[in-house]
Design a protein around this motif. Structure first.
Motif, mmCIF file in Angstrom:
data_model
loop_
_atom_site.group_PDB
_atom_site.id
_atom_site.type_symbol
_atom_site.label_atom_id
_atom_site.label_comp_id
_atom_site.label_asym_id
_atom_site.label_seq_id
_atom_site.Cartn_x
_atom_site.Cartn_y
_atom_site.Cartn_z
ATOM 1 N N MET A 230 0.859 -1.184 0.000
ATOM 2 C CA MET A 230 0.000 0.000 0.000
ATOM 3 C C MET A 230 0.894 1.232 0.000
ATOM 4 N N THR A 231 1.158 1.811 1.150
ATOM 5 C CA THR A 231 1.982 3.006 1.173
ATOM 6 C C THR A 231 2.315 3.378 2.606
ATOM 7 N N VAL A 232 3.214 4.334 2.725
ATOM 8 C CA VAL A 232 3.555 4.903 4.025
ATOM 9 C C VAL A 232 3.125 6.363 4.021
ATOM 10 N N GLU A 233 2.343 6.760 4.986
ATOM 11 C CA GLU A 233 1.887 8.147 5.101
ATOM 12 C C GLU A 233 2.433 8.748 6.387
ATOM 13 N N VAL A 234 2.884 10.001 6.292
ATOM 14 C CA VAL A 234 3.470 10.691 7.434
ATOM 15 C C VAL A 234 2.641 11.938 7.734
ATOM 16 N N TYR A 235 2.346 12.127 9.019
ATOM 17 C CA TYR A 235 1.594 13.295 9.478
ATOM 18 C C TYR A 235 2.368 13.937 10.626
ATOM 19 N N LYS A 236 2.137 15.204 10.840
ATOM 20 C CA LYS A 236 2.845 15.875 11.933
ATOM 21 C C LYS A 236 1.861 16.659 12.796
ATOM 22 N N LEU B 56 -6.629 13.963 15.866
ATOM 23 C CA LEU B 56 -5.396 14.412 16.526
ATOM 24 C C LEU B 56 -4.954 15.785 16.036
ATOM 25 N N GLY B 57 -5.576 16.260 14.965
ATOM 26 C CA GLY B 57 -5.215 17.564 14.418
ATOM 27 C C GLY B 57 -3.902 17.565 13.670
ATOM 28 N N ALA B 58 -3.465 16.389 13.213
ATOM 29 C CA ALA B 58 -2.192 16.300 12.499
ATOM 30 C C ALA B 58 -2.398 16.577 11.019
ATOM 31 N N THR B 59 -1.396 17.158 10.391
ATOM 32 C CA THR B 59 -1.456 17.483 8.963
ATOM 33 C C THR B 59 -0.509 16.571 8.188
ATOM 34 N N LYS B 60 -0.911 16.213 6.979
ATOM 35 C CA LYS B 60 -0.117 15.288 6.192
ATOM 36 C C LYS B 60 1.130 15.960 5.642
ATOM 37 N N VAL B 61 2.238 15.248 5.677
ATOM 38 C CA VAL B 61 3.512 15.727 5.141
ATOM 39 C C VAL B 61 3.662 15.143 3.742
ATOM 40 N N GLU B 62 3.484 15.981 2.725
ATOM 41 C CA GLU B 62 3.590 15.514 1.341
ATOM 42 C C GLU B 62 5.043 15.384 0.900
ATOM 43 N N ASN B 63 5.867 16.323 1.320
ATOM 44 C CA ASN B 63 7.289 16.325 0.969
ATOM 45 C C ASN B 63 8.101 16.028 2.226
ATOM 46 N N TRP B 64 8.610 14.812 2.323
ATOM 47 C CA TRP B 64 9.332 14.430 3.530
ATOM 48 C C TRP B 64 10.589 15.264 3.753
ATOM 49 N N GLY B 65 11.106 15.818 2.698
ATOM 50 C CA GLY B 65 12.286 16.657 2.835
ATOM 51 C C GLY B 65 12.050 17.877 3.703
ATOM 52 N N GLU B 66 10.783 18.286 3.868
ATOM 53 C CA GLU B 66 10.470 19.435 4.717
ATOM 54 C C GLU B 66 10.785 19.164 6.181
ATOM 55 N N ILE B 67 10.627 17.919 6.587
ATOM 56 C CA ILE B 67 10.886 17.586 7.989
ATOM 57 C C ILE B 67 12.205 16.852 8.175
ATOM 58 N N LEU B 68 12.777 16.365 7.059
ATOM 59 C CA LEU B 68 14.029 15.622 7.133
ATOM 60 C C LEU B 68 15.034 16.182 6.137
#
Length: 362
Positions: A1-7, A214-226
């Motif tokens: 499927m996929t991996v989704e990241v939220y912050k 939880l009020g978390a927002t999806k991180v579309e570009n992982w480079g923004e946080i890493l």
């Protein structure tokens, strides 16, 4: 499927961002093509449960707290010993006779990972007991929620599980579905991938509804946080941690006949499989725990696998054994799909036999 990241929020410390980067890359590159949706939520705050990571899949819910052993390097991991209890300061040392250093450093030595995660777990359970009924229609109270939340302390760069000296209430932990675990960073992706709870199952819609609450927002570009961590090459494949700690029982009442019978069988070289059957709740796991205590004192190495917690297949079994083999060629052969399965199994079982192993599958 996929991996989704939220912050929820961004990590405050550099070691947290580095640990997150390594974890996400291993998770995506190794398991991102599976049929499972993996959700990683960074820095959640639910009813005071401020945790570094919340890991979600359809049958998994894990709170993870990232810790750094500041005085250790990557190459030190195999020689790092952790000691501590349910109260007080945890310490680690590098090598035999090494200095005992407070976990978190000398300036931040008051934090006990077990106590921290225990508080997070209860706070998150309160939040779930309010939110889940509305999101899924299931009736989850505080105690129900507690059963389903795993809480892991994740150490970077790692440590040697065989040298671990933690005096924790393991019997209580096990009775609550092994809610607490201490694991090295390089095993986090694998543990998330293969840990499962058959007592609940979320749909993708429900998983996303939890994240929205939880009020978390999806991180579309992982480079923004890493921005600093995405090397071209993956770190070495992590060791597979399939086996878990069994609660060793020092005393067992009313099972002398069964114990004597099993111990006699173990003395016979022709014995390869012993089946312990019985209805749920009659004490099969307690009997295994007592046998583990008795046999480990006699030089046997115990490997315990709870099928309620881990996805147990021939491939995961072979990968777990291969990660322990010092002979790298043999280890690679065990997990090489081009090698006939029967030959790979023979390699793995021969390795266990040479180690005088009792494999307990519960």
């Amino acid at each position: 499927m996929t991996v989704e990241v939220y912050k929820g929020r961004l990590f405050e410390y550099g070691h947290e961002r580095r640990a997150l980067g390594r974890f996400l890359q291993e998770l995506k590159n190794r398991f991102g093509d599976s049929d499972t949706l993996y959700i990683v939520v960074i820095e959640i705050d639910a009813n005071g449960a401020a945790a570094d990571l919340l890991l979600l899949s359809n049958r998994t819910m894990i709170i993870a707290d990232l810790k750094e052993l500041t005085a250790a390097k990557e190459e030190d991991a195999r020689n790092i010993q952790i000691e501590g209890g349910s109260n007080g300061v945890w310490k680690y040392s590098i090598g035999e006779g090494g200095e005992k250093i407070p976990l978190g450093g000398y300036s931040n030595k008051g934090k006990n990972p077990y106590k921290q995660l225990e508080g997070m777990r209860h706070n998150f359970a309160d939040w779930l007991s309010i939110k889940i009924p509305a999101l899924t229609g299931d009736s989850w109270n505080h105690n129900t929620s507690l059963k389903y939340i795993k809480s892991w302390a994740v150490l970077s760069p790692g440590f040697n599980e065989l040298l671990e000296k933690l005096e924790l209430p393991w019997e209580d932990i096990q009775s609550q579905r092994n809610w607490f675990k201490l694991i090295p960073l390089n095993k986090l992706a694998w543990e998330f991938h293969c840990t499962t709870d058959l007592n609940f199952e979320f749909t993708e819609r429900q998983l996303h509804a939890i994240v929205d609450e939880l009020g978390a927002t999806k991180v579309e570009n992982w480079g923004e946080i890493l921005p600093e961590y995405f090397p071209a090459d993956l770190p070495p494949l992590p060791s597979v941690f399939l086996f878990s700690r069994i609660n060793e029982m020092g005393e067992l009442i009313g099972r002398d006949h069964e114990v004597d019978e099993v111990m006699q069988w173990l003395l016979q070289e022709s014995t390869s499989i012993i089946a312990i059957n019985g209805a749920g709740g009659v004490g099969k796991t307690s009997l295994l725990g007592y046998l583990a205590k008795q046999t480990s004192n006699s030089g046997w190495r115990i490997r315990y696998l709870s099928c309620k917690e881990k996805e147990f297949t021939i491939e995961t079994f072979l990968a777990a054994i291969a990660s322990e083999v010092d002979d790298r060629v043999m280890g690679r052969l065990m997990v090489d799909n081009k090698v006939p399965l029967i030959d790979r199994l023979e390699l793995g079982l021969n390795f266990l036999e040479d180690q005088k192993t009792i494999l307990m599958i519960d």
